[in-house]
Design a protein around this motif. Structure first.
Motif, short mmCIF file in Angstrom:
data_model
loop_
_atom_site.label_atom_id
_atom_site.label_comp_id
_atom_site.label_asym_id
_atom_site.label_seq_id
_atom_site.Cartn_x
_atom_site.Cartn_y
_atom_site.Cartn_z
N LYS A 48 37.62 29.02 48.09
CA LYS A 48 38.17 29.61 49.32
C LYS A 48 39.22 28.65 49.87
N LEU A 49 40.46 29.14 49.97
CA LEU A 49 41.56 28.31 50.45
C LEU A 49 41.85 28.51 51.93
N GLY A 50 41.48 29.64 52.46
CA GLY A 50 41.73 29.97 53.87
C GLY A 50 40.83 31.11 54.27
N PRO A 51 41.06 31.68 55.44
CA PRO A 51 40.18 32.76 55.89
C PRO A 51 40.17 33.97 54.96
N TYR A 52 41.29 34.25 54.30
CA TYR A 52 41.38 35.43 53.44
C TYR A 52 41.87 35.11 52.03
N GLU A 53 42.17 33.86 51.77
CA GLU A 53 42.80 33.47 50.50
C GLU A 53 41.82 32.71 49.61
N TYR A 54 41.83 33.05 48.31
CA TYR A 54 40.95 32.43 47.33
C TYR A 54 41.74 32.01 46.11
N GLN A 55 41.11 31.20 45.26
CA GLN A 55 41.71 30.85 43.98
C GLN A 55 40.63 30.89 42.90
N ALA A 56 40.99 31.45 41.75
CA ALA A 56 40.11 31.49 40.58
C ALA A 56 40.87 30.85 39.42
N LEU A 101 42.25 36.73 36.37
CA LEU A 101 42.49 37.97 37.11
C LEU A 101 41.21 38.79 37.25
N ASN A 102 40.40 38.83 36.20
CA ASN A 102 39.11 39.53 36.27
C ASN A 102 38.21 38.88 37.31
N ARG A 103 38.23 37.57 37.36
CA ARG A 103 37.41 36.84 38.34
C ARG A 103 37.85 37.20 39.76
N ALA A 104 39.18 37.29 39.97
CA ALA A 104 39.71 37.66 41.29
C ALA A 104 39.27 39.07 41.67
N ASN A 105 39.38 40.00 40.73
CA ASN A 105 38.95 41.38 40.99
C ASN A 105 37.47 41.45 41.31
N ASN A 106 36.65 40.70 40.59
CA ASN A 106 35.21 40.69 40.84
C ASN A 106 34.87 40.12 42.21
N LYS A 107 35.59 39.07 42.62
CA LYS A 107 35.35 38.47 43.93
C LYS A 107 35.64 39.48 45.04
N LEU A 145 33.14 41.77 47.89
CA LEU A 145 33.35 41.83 49.34
C LEU A 145 33.66 43.26 49.80
N GLY A 146 33.63 44.22 48.85
CA GLY A 146 33.95 45.60 49.18
C GLY A 146 35.44 45.82 49.40
N LYS A 147 36.26 44.97 48.79
CA LYS A 147 37.71 45.04 48.96
C LYS A 147 38.40 45.05 47.61
N GLN A 148 39.72 45.11 47.63
CA GLN A 148 40.53 45.04 46.41
C GLN A 148 41.49 43.87 46.51
N VAL A 172 45.48 27.48 30.36
CA VAL A 172 44.87 27.33 31.68
C VAL A 172 45.60 28.27 32.63
N ALA A 173 44.84 29.01 33.44
CA ALA A 173 45.46 29.91 34.42
C ALA A 173 44.77 29.76 35.77
N ASN A 174 45.57 29.81 36.82
CA ASN A 174 45.07 29.80 38.20
C ASN A 174 45.62 31.03 38.89
N VAL A 175 44.75 31.76 39.56
CA VAL A 175 45.16 32.93 40.34
C VAL A 175 44.81 32.67 41.79
N THR A 176 45.82 32.71 42.64
CA THR A 176 45.63 32.62 44.08
C THR A 176 45.75 34.04 44.60
N PHE A 177 44.77 34.50 45.38
CA PHE A 177 44.75 35.91 45.76
C PHE A 177 44.18 36.13 47.14
N VAL A 178 44.45 37.32 47.66
CA VAL A 178 43.94 37.77 48.96
C VAL A 178 43.20 39.07 48.73
N CYS A 179 42.03 39.20 49.34
CA CYS A 179 41.26 40.45 49.24
C CYS A 179 41.57 41.30 50.48
N LYS A 180 41.94 42.57 50.23
CA LYS A 180 42.26 43.47 51.35
C LYS A 180 41.41 44.73 51.28
#
Length: 88
Positions: free
Chosen positions: A22-30, A49-55, A59-62, A80-88
């Motif tokens: 968890k990087l911030g209130p709404y931002e994550y990294q996998a 990307l699959n990890r981000a979708n699962n997270k 949370l009931g979001k996309q 090696v891959a890093n995905v920084t993402f927001v769930c909405k």
């Protein structure tokens, strides 16, 4: 025990995934790391990307906005891959 674990790691496909950070209130990294020479599993980018979708699904979001950074370390056998993402 350590020798047995090392032997299994050498024989089996090498795949590593991080816990969601968890990087911030709404931002994550996998993150994910795969061994390219085996060719029997999806690449690190797809795993992250699959990890981000699962997270977000948990949370009931996309996944909303995301940024993918992938690289090959100096050994050229891993991706090696890093995905920084927001769930909405």
């Amino acid at each position: 025990m350590i020798i047995a674990v090392s032997a299994v790691a050498l024989v089996c496909n090498y795949v590593w995934q991080s816990h969601d950070l968890k990087l911030g209130p709404y931002e994550y990294q996998a993150s994910a790391n795969t061994q390219l020479s085996q060719g029997t599993h999806p690449g690190a980018r797809q795993l992250a990307l699959n990890r981000a979708n699962n997270k977000c699904a948990s949370l009931g979001k996309q996944v909303g906005e995301f940024d993918v950074q992938s690289r090959m370390p100096a050994d050229q056998e891993h991706e090696v891959a890093n995905v920084t993402f927001v769930c909405k």
